[in-house]
Design a protein around this motif. Structure first.
Motif, PDB file in Angstrom:
ATOM      1  N   UNK A  18       0.839  -1.183   0.000  1.00  0.00           N
ATOM      2  CA  UNK A  18       0.000   0.000   0.000  1.00  0.00           C
ATOM      3  C   UNK A  18       0.887   1.251   0.000  1.00  0.00           C
ATOM      4  N   UNK A  19       0.611   2.134  -0.932  1.00  0.00           N
ATOM      5  CA  UNK A  19       1.438   3.326  -1.115  1.00  0.00           C
ATOM      6  C   UNK A  19       2.202   3.283  -2.410  1.00  0.00           C
ATOM      7  N   UNK A  20       2.587   2.065  -2.843  1.00  0.00           N
ATOM      8  CA  UNK A  20       3.266   1.898  -4.115  1.00  0.00           C
ATOM      9  C   UNK A  20       4.567   2.684  -4.212  1.00  0.00           C
ATOM     10  N   UNK A  21       4.821   3.233  -5.393  1.00  0.00           N
ATOM     11  CA  UNK A  21       6.070   3.937  -5.671  1.00  0.00           C
ATOM     12  C   UNK A  21       6.234   5.179  -4.802  1.00  0.00           C
ATOM     13  N   UNK A  22       5.130   5.710  -4.292  1.00  0.00           N
ATOM     14  CA  UNK A  22       5.200   6.889  -3.415  1.00  0.00           C
ATOM     15  C   UNK A  22       6.075   6.609  -2.199  1.00  0.00           C
ATOM     16  N   UNK A  23       6.079   5.356  -1.741  1.00  0.00           N
ATOM     17  CA  UNK A  23       6.881   4.998  -0.579  1.00  0.00           C
ATOM     18  C   UNK A  23       8.373   5.240  -0.801  1.00  0.00           C
ATOM     19  N   UNK A  24       8.794   5.264  -2.065  1.00  0.00           N
ATOM     20  CA  UNK A  24      10.208   5.440  -2.385  1.00  0.00           C
ATOM     21  C   UNK A  24      10.538   6.874  -2.772  1.00  0.00           C
ATOM     22  N   UNK A  25       9.596   7.782  -2.571  1.00  0.00           N
ATOM     23  CA  UNK A  25       9.791   9.180  -2.949  1.00  0.00           C
ATOM     24  C   UNK A  25      10.138  10.000  -1.716  1.00  0.00           C
ATOM     25  N   UNK A  26      11.211  10.745  -1.791  1.00  0.00           N
ATOM     26  CA  UNK A  26      11.669  11.498  -0.627  1.00  0.00           C
ATOM     27  C   UNK A  26      10.841  12.764  -0.418  1.00  0.00           C
ATOM     28  N   UNK A  27      11.084  13.763  -1.247  1.00  0.00           N
ATOM     29  CA  UNK A  27      10.378  15.031  -1.085  1.00  0.00           C
ATOM     30  C   UNK A  27       9.337  15.219  -2.173  1.00  0.00           C
ATOM     31  N   UNK A  28       8.144  15.672  -1.794  1.00  0.00           N
ATOM     32  CA  UNK A  28       7.065  15.950  -2.742  1.00  0.00           C
ATOM     33  C   UNK A  28       6.683  17.415  -2.566  1.00  0.00           C
ATOM     34  N   UNK A  29       6.929  18.217  -3.593  1.00  0.00           N
ATOM     35  CA  UNK A  29       6.703  19.661  -3.488  1.00  0.00           C
ATOM     36  C   UNK A  29       5.740  20.183  -4.557  1.00  0.00           C
ATOM     37  N   UNK A  30       5.133  19.267  -5.335  1.00  0.00           N
ATOM     38  CA  UNK A  30       4.223  19.708  -6.394  1.00  0.00           C
ATOM     39  C   UNK A  30       2.830  19.115  -6.231  1.00  0.00           C
ATOM     40  N   UNK A  31       2.507  18.659  -5.015  1.00  0.00           N
ATOM     41  CA  UNK A  31       1.169  18.146  -4.739  1.00  0.00           C
ATOM     42  C   UNK A  31       0.311  19.338  -4.320  1.00  0.00           C
ATOM     43  N   UNK A  32      -0.591  19.722  -5.179  1.00  0.00           N
ATOM     44  CA  UNK A  32      -1.297  20.987  -5.035  1.00  0.00           C
ATOM     45  C   UNK A  32      -1.991  21.099  -3.680  1.00  0.00           C
ATOM     46  N   UNK A  33      -1.799  22.234  -3.039  1.00  0.00           N
ATOM     47  CA  UNK A  33      -2.338  22.630  -1.721  1.00  0.00           C
ATOM     48  C   UNK A  33      -1.449  22.181  -0.571  1.00  0.00           C
ATOM     49  N   UNK A  34      -0.468  21.314  -0.833  1.00  0.00           N
ATOM     50  CA  UNK A  34       0.473  20.880   0.206  1.00  0.00           C
ATOM     51  C   UNK A  34       1.877  21.222  -0.275  1.00  0.00           C
ATOM     52  N   UNK A  59      -9.455  -4.219   2.549  1.00  0.00           N
ATOM     53  CA  UNK A  59      -8.061  -3.955   2.190  1.00  0.00           C
ATOM     54  C   UNK A  59      -7.249  -5.225   2.367  1.00  0.00           C
ATOM     55  N   UNK A  60      -6.602  -5.648   1.295  1.00  0.00           N
ATOM     56  CA  UNK A  60      -5.740  -6.831   1.323  1.00  0.00           C
ATOM     57  C   UNK A  60      -4.340  -6.400   0.874  1.00  0.00           C
ATOM     58  N   UNK A  61      -3.475  -6.171   1.841  1.00  0.00           N
ATOM     59  CA  UNK A  61      -2.132  -5.678   1.544  1.00  0.00           C
ATOM     60  C   UNK A  61      -1.172  -6.844   1.338  1.00  0.00           C
ATOM     61  N   UNK A  62      -0.041  -6.553   0.706  1.00  0.00           N
ATOM     62  CA  UNK A  62       1.024  -7.520   0.447  1.00  0.00           C
ATOM     63  C   UNK A  62       0.535  -8.669  -0.418  1.00  0.00           C
ATOM     64  N   UNK A  63      -0.330  -8.358  -1.371  1.00  0.00           N
ATOM     65  CA  UNK A  63      -0.858  -9.363  -2.285  1.00  0.00           C
ATOM     66  C   UNK A  63      -0.491  -8.988  -3.718  1.00  0.00           C
ATOM     67  N   UNK A  64       0.341  -9.791  -4.335  1.00  0.00           N
ATOM     68  CA  UNK A  64       0.832  -9.530  -5.690  1.00  0.00           C
ATOM     69  C   UNK A  64      -0.030 -10.261  -6.713  1.00  0.00           C
ATOM     70  N   UNK A  65      -0.597  -9.516  -7.651  1.00  0.00           N
ATOM     71  CA  UNK A  65      -1.429 -10.106  -8.690  1.00  0.00           C
ATOM     72  C   UNK A  65      -0.572 -10.926  -9.647  1.00  0.00           C
ATOM     73  N   UNK A  66      -1.086 -12.087 -10.060  1.00  0.00           N
ATOM     74  CA  UNK A  66      -0.330 -12.987 -10.931  1.00  0.00           C
ATOM     75  C   UNK A  66      -1.017 -13.255 -12.257  1.00  0.00           C
ATOM     76  N   UNK A  67      -2.358 -13.143 -12.298  1.00  0.00           N
ATOM     77  CA  UNK A  67      -3.069 -13.502 -13.521  1.00  0.00           C
ATOM     78  C   UNK A  67      -4.447 -12.863 -13.534  1.00  0.00           C
ATOM     79  N   UNK A  68      -4.868 -12.402 -14.696  1.00  0.00           N
ATOM     80  CA  UNK A  68      -6.223 -11.875 -14.892  1.00  0.00           C
ATOM     81  C   UNK A  68      -6.996 -12.847 -15.775  1.00  0.00           C
ATOM     82  N   UNK A  69      -8.163 -13.248 -15.293  1.00  0.00           N
ATOM     83  CA  UNK A  69      -9.056 -14.111 -16.067  1.00  0.00           C
ATOM     84  C   UNK A  69     -10.321 -13.299 -16.351  1.00  0.00           C
TER      85      UNK A  69
END
Length: 527
Positions: free
Chosen positions: A244-260, A283-293
Motif C-alpha cells: 500500500x502506497x506503491x512507488x510513493x513509498x520510495x519518494x523522498x520530497x514531494x513539493x508539487x502536490x497541489x495545496x500541500x 483492504x488486502x495488503x502484500x498481495x501480488x497479482x499474478x493472472x487476470x481471467x
C-alpha cells in the motif's frame, strides 16, 4: 536538541504512557554520547513515568534501551534516532509504556504466537524514508513477544561495524547474526517470513470473500483514489495491493502536490491508507497479482489470481499496479544489488561517505541524486545514455557548480564489476567512438526511469509497445468492465496528482458500467 514545538508535541504524546519505563543509557565522553544524553534528559522531564538509568552495558556506544520498569520488555537504539527515525523513537516510548498498537488484532496475535528466540538487528540511516517501517515493526514485535529482541543501529555512526558486516544498503536486518532481509518490510511481511502458515491463512481468507462490485488492484495514489470513489457510491469495494502506497513509498520530497507545499512519500502513503480505511473497503495488503481471467461465464465476473494461490472475483476491475524502478539489465547488476548497486540515494547515500560513486541517468531523478550524493561521497560520476542531460536546467546548473562531479554523456553502461562481495567498478561504451572505458568505484545508483507492472497482464488487456495498459478517455481497457489508472497506463505524465485524478475517473467509469448492466433494483440500491 528538541525545539519548543517538538517538545510540546512529544509531551502530549507521552501522556499516553500507562506503565513506567526506564531509559537505560550506555555512554562515554564522545560528542555523540553527549548529544544522546541531552536528548534522553529532555525526554525524561516531559513525563513522570520516564526515568533515566545511566551505566548501561550495551556493546555499542552510544546507545540506550527503552525498558518497561521491572520487566525485560524493551527495545534498543544504537545512536540518536532523529531525522526519519524520530517517529520510531516516539512509538517505542509509547508502546513499551503500554500504549496499544493500532495494527490488526489478528496480526498482533500472530506476533505473540511466534515460537523461538529472535534477536534482530536493523541498520538504518537517518535520511532513509524506508527504514522507519522496518524499525517500528520490529520494535513492536519486541514489545509483544518476550522471545523477540531488537536493536536499531545508525549505520553512519557505527561505520566500522557496517563495513565488517558488509552492509551496503539500508534498512538491512540481521536475525541471530545472519542476514534476514533488506529494503522496506512491513509487519505483515516479517511475520509471514517467520510464520510459514501465515501465507496459507491469508490465501484461504481471500478465497472465502464474496465477489466485489469493484475490485481495485494496486494501492498507490491511483488505487487509493479509485477505492475511495467506488466506496462512496455505496457499492461493495475491495483493494488488493502488493504494498500500500506503491512507488510513493520510495519518494523522498514531494513539493508539487497541489495545496500541500511539502510532504514526504511515506507520510503521504500513510495518509492514503488512512483515508481508504475511513470507508467500507476490504483492504488486502502484500498481495501480488499474478493472472487476470476476464469474465466469460454467465455470472459476468472477472477473476484475479494472486501469487499466494488465492483468487478474487468482481463485476468490474480497476487495474492500478503502478510502475517500478527500471534496471540497467547488464551483467553484474543482479549479483551486486544491495552490495553496491542501489536505487535510492536518500536511503543508502550515507553508507557511501567518502567513497567513489556513479549515478546512471541524466533526467531529473538522476541529476538530483548526483547533487545529493556530492555532499556525502568523495566523487560522483553521472552517466547518461543520451548526448545531453534531460534534467531541468536549474538542476543542471547546480550540478555543474559542484567540484566533485563528472558528467559523461553518450555512454552505454555495459557491466558492473565486483570482487564477489561488493562493487569495484563499472564499464561503459562511448556511443560516439565505440571505445570501452572502466571506472573504479564503490557504489552505483540507478536512476533511469520506470517500468509498468504489467507482466501479469500479457495476453489479456491490450498493452502499448512500452508495456503500458492502453486506455481511453474514460480509463476503459480493451476488456469491457476492466478499467485502469495511474502510472501503469498510457496516460501521459507520471505524477501523483494525475494518478489520483485518473483513479477517481476509473472508479466513476466502473460505477457507470455497473449502472448500465445491473438490474433496476440493484441500481436503485447502489445509488
Amino acid at each position: 536538541m528538541l525545539d519548543a514545538n517538538l517538545t510540546q508535541q512529544l509531551k502530549a504524546y507521552l501522556v499516553n504512557i500507562t506503565q513506567p519505563i526506564e531509559l537505560v543509557t550506555t555512554l562515554d565522553d564522545s560528542p555523540k554520547s553527549r548529544e544522546l544524553a541531552e536528548l534522553i534528559d529532555e525526554i525524561a522531564v516531559l513525563s513522570d513515568k520516564v526515568t533515566v538509568v545511566p551505566g548501561g552495558t550495551d556493546k555499542r556506544v552510544p546507545s540506550f534501551m527503552i525498558r518497561r520498569t521491572g520487566t525485560d520488555i524493551g527495545v534498543t537504539f544504537a545512536g540518536l534516532p532523529m531525522g526519519h527515525e524520530f517517529t520510531s523513537l516516539v512509538l517505542a516510548l509509547l508502546q513499551v509504556g503500554g500504549h496499544p498498537s493500532k495494527a490488526a488484532p489478528a496480526l498482533l496475535d500472530a506476533v505473540r504466537a511466534l515460537q523461538g528466540d529472535f534477536n534482530f538487528e536493523t541498520y538504518f540511516s537517518l535520511s532513509c524514508q524506508n527504514c522507519p517501517d522496518v524499525v517500528q515493526a520490529l520494535n513492536l514485535m519486541a514489545v509483544l513477544n518476550p522471545n523477540i529482541h531488537h536493536t536499531a543501529i545508525d549505520g553512519a555512526l557505527f561505520q566500522a561495524e557496517v563495513d565488517a558486516r558488509k552492509v551496503m544498503a539500508v534498512p538491512m536486518v540481521f536475525l541471530n547474526g545472519e542476514v534476514f532481509g533488506s529494503g522496506r518490510m512491513e509487519l505483515e511481511q516479517i511475520v509471514a517470513k517467520l510464520d510459514t502458515g501465515a501465507t496459507k491463512r491469508a490465501a484461504a481468507d481471500m478465497d472465502a470473500r464474496a465477489p466485489y462490485d469493484v475490485l481495485v488492484v494496486g494501492g498507490g495514489p491511483a488505487g487509493a483514489a479509485a477505492a475511495i470513489y467506488a466506496a462512496r457510491k455505496g457499492i461493495r469495494t475491495g483493494i488488493a495491493a502488493e504494498r500500500f502506497g506503491g512507488q510513493v513509498l520510495d519518494t523522498m520530497g514531494i513539493e508539487n502536490f497541489i495545496s500541500i507545499p511539502h510532504t514526504e512519500g511515506p507520510k503521504l502513503a500513510a495518509e492514503l491508507e488512512r483515508h481508504v480505511r475511513d470507508y467500507d473497503v476490504d483492504i488486502m495488503n502484500l498481495q501480488r497479482a499474478a493472472k487476470l481471467i476476464p469474465a466469460t461465464g454467465a455470472d459476468g465476473l472477472h477473476e484475479v489470481v494472486f501469487d499466494n494461490g488465492a483468487s478474487l472475483k468482481a463485476k468490474t476491475l480497476v487495474l492500478a499496479t503502478g510502475a517500478r524502478w527500471r534496471q540497467m539489465n547488464v551483467p553484474g547488476e543482479d549479483a551486486y544489488r544491495n552490495k553496491g548497486v542501489a536505487y535510492c540515494p536518500h536511503c543508502d547515500g550515507p553508507l557511501y561517505k567518502g567513497k567513489r560513486t556513479a549515478v546512471i541517468g541524466g533526467g531529473n531523478s538522476g541529476v538530483e541524486a548526483a547533487i545529493d550524493l556530492a555532499g556525502i561521497v568523495a566523487h560522483v560520476t553521472l552517466i547518461e545514455f543520451d548526448h545531453q542531460l534531460r534534467a531541468d536546467e536549474v538542476l543542471q546548473r547546480k550540478l555543474r557548480s559542484l567540484p566533485n562531479v563528472t558528467v559523461i554523456v553518450s555512454a552505454l553502461s555495459t557491466e558492473v564489476h565486483g570482487d564477489g562481495e561488493k562493487v569495484t567498478g563499472l564499464s561503459y561504451t562511448d556511443r560516439k567512438t565505440e571505445a570501452s572505458h572502466h571506472i573504479e568505484l564503490e557504489g552505483i545508483f540507478v536512476q533511469i526511469g520506470l517500468v509498468p507492472n504489467t507482466e501479469w497482464l500479457k495476453g489479456t488487456v491490450a498493452l502499448s509497445p512500452r508495456g503500458e495498459i492502453e486506455i481511453d478517455a474514460r480509463c476503459a481497457t480493451s476488456i469491457p468492465g476492466v478499467f485502469a489508472a495511474g502510472d501503469v497506463t498510457t496516460v501521459p505524465y507520471k505524477q501523483i496528482v494525475i494518478s489520483m485524478g485518473e483513479g477517481s475517473k476509473a472508479a466513476l467509469s466502473a460505477f457507470d458500467h455497473l449502472i448500465r448492466l445491473a438490474p433496476a433494483e440493484t441500481v436503485a440500491a447502489a445509488a
